[in-house]
Design an enzyme around this catalytic site. Structure first.
Site, PDB file in Angstrom:
ATOM      1  N   ASP A   1       0.518   4.173   1.906  1.00  0.00           N
ATOM      2  CA  ASP A   1      -0.007   3.918   3.060  1.00  0.00           C
ATOM      3  C   ASP A   1       1.710   4.707   3.663  1.00  0.00           C
ATOM      4  OD1 ASP A   1       0.058   4.348   5.949  1.00  0.00           O
ATOM      5  OD2 ASP A   1      -2.119   4.280   5.685  1.00  0.00           O
TER       6      ASP A   1
ATOM      7  N   CYS B   1       1.026  -1.223  -0.093  1.00  0.00           N
ATOM      8  CA  CYS B   1       0.007   0.062   0.119  1.00  0.00           C
ATOM      9  C   CYS B   1       0.545   1.308  -0.658  1.00  0.00           C
ATOM     10  CB  CYS B   1      -0.703  -0.119   1.364  1.00  0.00           C
ATOM     11  SG  CYS B   1      -2.428   1.360   1.122  1.00  0.00           S
TER      12      CYS B   1
ATOM     13  N   ARG C   1       2.696   5.460   6.548  1.00  0.00           N
ATOM     14  CA  ARG C   1       3.726   4.174   7.402  1.00  0.00           C
ATOM     15  C   ARG C   1       3.889   2.951   7.751  1.00  0.00           C
ATOM     16  NH1 ARG C   1      -2.487   4.806  10.413  1.00  0.00           N
ATOM     17  NH2 ARG C   1      -2.516   4.302   8.313  1.00  0.00           N
TER      18      ARG C   1
ATOM     19  N   HIS D   1      -2.179  -3.925   4.687  1.00  0.00           N
ATOM     20  CA  HIS D   1      -1.578  -3.829   6.245  1.00  0.00           C
ATOM     21  C   HIS D   1      -3.136  -3.145   7.050  1.00  0.00           C
ATOM     22  CE1 HIS D   1      -2.585   1.287   5.828  1.00  0.00           C
ATOM     23  NE2 HIS D   1      -2.187   0.419   4.556  1.00  0.00           N
TER      24      HIS D   1
ATOM     25  N   CYS E   1      -6.001   0.408   6.474  1.00  0.00           N
ATOM     26  CA  CYS E   1      -5.891   0.787   5.709  1.00  0.00           C
ATOM     27  C   CYS E   1      -7.645   1.318   5.391  1.00  0.00           C
ATOM     28  CB  CYS E   1      -5.295  -0.540   4.890  1.00  0.00           C
ATOM     29  SG  CYS E   1      -5.989  -0.044   2.806  1.00  0.00           S
TER      30      CYS E   1
HETATM   31 CO    CO Z   1      -3.678   1.295   3.025  1.00  0.00          CO
END
Ligand code: CO
Length: 208
Positions: free
Chosen positions: A43, A41, A45, A97, A100
Site C-alpha cells: 500500500d 503491505c 500510504r 495496516h 488494507c
Molecule cells: Co494493505
C-alpha cells in the site's frame, strides 16, 4: 508527481545528504547490516522507513499485498532466509495496516482473477478465527480485527520457518506483530507473545 520531478527530487536528496556528510554514499556502498527485517503491505500510504524514522541501511524490507508470508511463496521465503541467515537480523516485524485493500477484498465475495489464490490465504485466516470474527457485528471493527489476526497468522508463518527457529535458539531472534493506523498515523504494537506462540507452534512445526 511526474517522472521528471522524481529525478529532480533525487538530485536534491543527494545534495542534502552530502551537505551533512560528504562520505554518506561511499559509506552506504560498503554494505548493509540491518537489525530488522520488515514485512509490510505494498500500500502506497504505508511507507516502511518514513513512518518509523528509519534511515537507509536500518531495515531490510519486503512488501506485498496484505503483508503475507505464504509458506510456498519463493519471494517471501528467500527474503526471510537471506535476512536471517546472511544479514543476521535480530528482529522480524510483520506490519499490517487498517484500511488494507487486500484484507477488505478477502472479506467480500468477488472473483478477482490472479488475486484469488493470494487472497485465499487471508480467507483462511478468517476461517481459523471465524468464531471470534463473526461475533463482531460492526463491519469496520470486524475488518480491523481481521487485519490484526492476519498479522498474527503471518507471524506464525514466519516462526514456522527453519531459519527463524534456528536463529531463535542461537541468538534469541524476536518476531513482532505491528499495525499501522492510516487514519491516525500511529504505529501499534500488537504485543504478540512471541515465546508463548513459539512454544505452541513448536509442538507441531518444530524443525530444529
Ligand atoms: Co494493505
Amino acid at each position: 508527481m511526474d517522472t521528471t520531478q522524481v529525478f529532480a527530487n533525487n538530485q536534491k536528496w543527494i545534495a542534502e545528504k552530502l551537505a551533512i556528510d560528504e562520505t554518506y554514499f561511499s559509506d552506504l556502498s560498503k554494505g548493509q547490516s540491518p537489525e530488522f527485517l520488515y514485512i509490510g503491505c505494498s500500500d502506497s500510504r504505508v511507507t516502511a522507513e518514513e513512518m518509523m524514522g528509519a534511515k537507509p541501511g536500518e531495515f531490510f524490507v519486503h512488501r506485498n499485498i496484505a503483508n503475507m508470508v505464504p509458506n510456498n511463496d519463493l519471494s517471501a521465503m528467500s527474503v526471510i532466509h537471506y535476512a536471517v541467515s546472511h544479514l543476521k537480523v535480530n528482529h522480524i516485524v510483520v506490519c499490517g495496516h487498517y484500511y488494507c485493500g487486500g484484507v477488505k477484498a478477502a472479506m467480500q465475495s468477488a472473483d478477482l482473477g490472479i488475486l484469488n489464490p493470494w487472497l485465499r490465504n487471508i480467507r483462511d485466516v478468517y476461517r481459523i478465527h471465524r468464531h471470534e470474527l463473526d461475533k463482531i457485528e460492526e463491519e469496520e471493527s470486524r475488518y480491523k480485527r481481521l487485519v490484526e489476526l492476519n498479522v498474527q497468522e503471518q507471524c506464525l508463518n514466519v516462526i514456522k520457518t527453519a531459519d527463524v527457529q534456528k536463529a531463535y535458539i542461537e541468538r534469541n531472534l524476536q518476531v513482532h506483530g505491528w499495525v499501522f493506523d492510516v487514519h491516525s498515523g500511529k504505529l501499534i504494537d500488537l504485543k504478540i507473545d512471541f515465546p508463548k506462540l513459539l512454544g505452541q507452534i513448536m509442538e507441531i512445526y518444530r524443525l530444529q
